[in-house]
Design an enzyme around this catalytic site. Structure first.
Site, PDB file in Angstrom:
ATOM      1  N   GLN A 120       0.828  -1.206   0.000  1.00  0.00           N
ATOM      2  CA  GLN A 120       0.000   0.000   0.000  1.00  0.00           C
ATOM      3  C   GLN A 120       0.864   1.258   0.000  1.00  0.00           C
ATOM      4  O   GLN A 120       1.919   1.311   0.630  1.00  0.00           O
ATOM      5  CB  GLN A 120      -0.925  -0.001   1.218  1.00  0.00           C
ATOM      6  CG  GLN A 120      -2.105   0.932   1.080  1.00  0.00           C
ATOM      7  CD  GLN A 120      -3.240   0.567   2.027  1.00  0.00           C
ATOM      8  OE1 GLN A 120      -3.396  -0.594   2.383  1.00  0.00           O
ATOM      9  NE2 GLN A 120      -4.029   1.526   2.419  1.00  0.00           N
ATOM     10  N   SER A 174       3.712  -6.642   2.528  1.00  0.00           N
ATOM     11  CA  SER A 174       2.383  -6.558   3.139  1.00  0.00           C
ATOM     12  C   SER A 174       1.330  -7.121   2.181  1.00  0.00           C
ATOM     13  O   SER A 174       1.377  -8.308   1.861  1.00  0.00           O
ATOM     14  CB  SER A 174       2.090  -5.118   3.562  1.00  0.00           C
ATOM     15  OG  SER A 174       0.923  -5.034   4.353  1.00  0.00           O
ATOM     16  N   LEU A 175       0.380  -6.293   1.695  1.00  0.00           N
ATOM     17  CA  LEU A 175      -0.629  -6.823   0.779  1.00  0.00           C
ATOM     18  C   LEU A 175       0.019  -7.442  -0.453  1.00  0.00           C
ATOM     19  O   LEU A 175      -0.562  -8.327  -1.111  1.00  0.00           O
ATOM     20  CB  LEU A 175      -1.620  -5.736   0.360  1.00  0.00           C
ATOM     21  CG  LEU A 175      -1.197  -4.770  -0.753  1.00  0.00           C
ATOM     22  CD1 LEU A 175      -1.591  -5.275  -2.135  1.00  0.00           C
ATOM     23  CD2 LEU A 175      -1.785  -3.401  -0.534  1.00  0.00           C
ATOM     24  N   ARG A 203      -9.719  -7.820   3.720  1.00  0.00           N
ATOM     25  CA  ARG A 203      -8.581  -7.446   4.564  1.00  0.00           C
ATOM     26  C   ARG A 203      -8.537  -5.939   4.776  1.00  0.00           C
ATOM     27  O   ARG A 203      -8.339  -5.448   5.890  1.00  0.00           O
ATOM     28  CB  ARG A 203      -7.284  -7.929   3.908  1.00  0.00           C
ATOM     29  CG  ARG A 203      -5.997  -7.681   4.675  1.00  0.00           C
ATOM     30  CD  ARG A 203      -4.839  -8.290   3.867  1.00  0.00           C
ATOM     31  NE  ARG A 203      -3.543  -8.157   4.533  1.00  0.00           N
ATOM     32  CZ  ARG A 203      -2.689  -7.164   4.354  1.00  0.00           C
ATOM     33  NH1 ARG A 203      -3.005  -6.164   3.531  1.00  0.00           N
ATOM     34  NH2 ARG A 203      -1.523  -7.156   4.974  1.00  0.00           N
ATOM     35  N   HIS A 234      -0.080  -3.527  10.975  1.00  0.00           N
ATOM     36  CA  HIS A 234       1.013  -4.383  11.428  1.00  0.00           C
ATOM     37  C   HIS A 234       1.435  -4.100  12.864  1.00  0.00           C
ATOM     38  O   HIS A 234       2.627  -3.932  13.163  1.00  0.00           O
ATOM     39  CB  HIS A 234       2.210  -4.268  10.472  1.00  0.00           C
ATOM     40  CG  HIS A 234       1.885  -4.723   9.081  1.00  0.00           C
ATOM     41  ND1 HIS A 234       1.608  -6.029   8.775  1.00  0.00           N
ATOM     42  CD2 HIS A 234       1.749  -4.022   7.922  1.00  0.00           C
ATOM     43  CE1 HIS A 234       1.329  -6.125   7.479  1.00  0.00           C
ATOM     44  NE2 HIS A 234       1.402  -4.913   6.946  1.00  0.00           N
ATOM     45  N   GLN A 251       0.628 -12.136   9.648  1.00  0.00           N
ATOM     46  CA  GLN A 251       1.120 -10.927   8.992  1.00  0.00           C
ATOM     47  C   GLN A 251       0.301  -9.694   9.365  1.00  0.00           C
ATOM     48  O   GLN A 251       0.813  -8.586   9.386  1.00  0.00           O
ATOM     49  CB  GLN A 251       1.087 -11.150   7.472  1.00  0.00           C
ATOM     50  CG  GLN A 251       1.685 -10.046   6.639  1.00  0.00           C
ATOM     51  CD  GLN A 251       0.891  -9.825   5.362  1.00  0.00           C
ATOM     52  OE1 GLN A 251      -0.289  -9.512   5.411  1.00  0.00           O
ATOM     53  NE2 GLN A 251       1.554  -9.983   4.231  1.00  0.00           N
TER      54      GLN A 251
END
Length: 319
Positions: free
Chosen positions: A9, A94-95, A119, A211, A260
């Site tokens: 992101q 991440s994503l 998510r 996170h 995660q």
């Protein structure tokens, strides 16, 4: 050896995907499939905006994935270069880990789009708007960032405040670490950062503290969703964010994706681990965010970004 990597992101921008869509039936098919899976005109939002709606986490996450997978689709379907032939590993920030898994066929495209939509919504809903924050610590390594985050929490406690969350969210590269948690604690960390050794600290324009332990409600949502999702063994192993280790077992992938949500993105360690495993070239799809990080982490490797049709042609010509 080569790793295909996928951005997270922050790499979204109005206009993303338009040139690929206009030039390539393969890219167009990816964008259409994602729109159908989500039941929304996501591609129209990607190309026309508005920017504030595209930036919403529930839109940005599937949009970034769609753009990266469309870029890869052009390479595979129109240039005849397959991931399984050209990549030894995949990884994502991440994503981007979902993008990497979809690229390696662990998830199909509709499943990936729906998981990322969920998510994004779950991460946004986990903490009321305004209660969380994230900040980038520049010129600070992981140890220094942990010291700064801990000092912020201790300072608030010393003043009689309650114990708040402030922890490392992203270990991006040797000179950039992101912290996340309660807004008051993150703001205190920003105020302390320079005197504790960081060159600069900047609050990030994000809508939630990703996170960190405050994301546990979102982790619970994803645990339930991933338990129902079909996950295949990927064509090549994926280096997971949570432990910077290559995995290929569907059960291990499911566990890593749940962890995660609240865990630290170990991007620096992942790049070092891939380099140690023999990777000499990193190829980023759909963005130019990870490539400079890779070069700061492992200066001796080759790192390139594939975003445009010209980039694809250059890669095909050299590979």
């Amino acid at each position: 050896m080569r790793a295909f990597i996928f951005p997270g992101q922050g790499s979204q921008a109005v206009g993303m995907g338009k040139v690929l869509n206009d030039a390539s039936p393969a890219a167009r098919a990816v964008f259409q499939e994602v729109d159908e899976a989500l039941g929304q005109h996501l591609f129209r939002l990607m190309t026309d905006g508005p920017a504030d709606e595209l930036t919403l986490t529930e839109n940005a996450q599937p949009a970034i994935m769609a753009n990266a997978l469309a870029t890869l689709a052009v390479l595979e379907r129109e240039a005849g270069v397959s991931l399984s032939d050209k990549a030894d590993y995949v990884a994502g920030h991440s994503l981007g880990e979902y993008s990497a898994l979809a690229a390696a066929k662990a998830f199909d495209l509709p499943t990936t789009a729906r998981l990322l939509k969920l998510r994004g919504r779950a991460m946004q809903a986990a903490v009321p708007v305004g209660e969380g924050a994230m900040a980038a610590l520049l010129g600070a390594d992981l140890d220094k960032a942990r010291t700064i985050a801990g000092a912020a929490v201790d300072a608030i406690l010393a003043e009689g405040g309650e114990e708040l969350v402030c922890t490392v969210a992203n270990d991006n590269d040797p000179s950039q670490v992101v912290i996340s948690g309660h807004r008051a604690a993150v703001e205190r960390a920003v105020a302390l950062a320079k005197e504790l050794g960081a060159k600069r600290a900047v609050l990030l324009p994000v809508s939630a503290p990703f996170h960190c332990p405050l994301m546990q409600p979102a982790a619970d949502v994803m645990d339930a969703a991933l338990a129902e999702a079909s996950i295949s063994a990927p064509l090549v192993p994926v280096f997971a964010n949570v432990d910077a280790v290559a995995i290929a077992d569907p059960g291990a992938i499911r566990v890593a994706l749940v962890q995660q949500v609240t865990g630290m993105v170990r991007w620096r360690e992942s790049v070092l681990a891939m380099a140690a495993a023999g990777v000499t070239q990193f190829v980023e799809f759909g963005g130019k965010v990870l490539t400079p990080m890779v070069k700061r982490i492992a200066p001796d490797v080759d790192a390139i970004s594939i975003v445009t049709m010209n980039d694809i042609e250059d890669f095909v010509g050299k590979s």
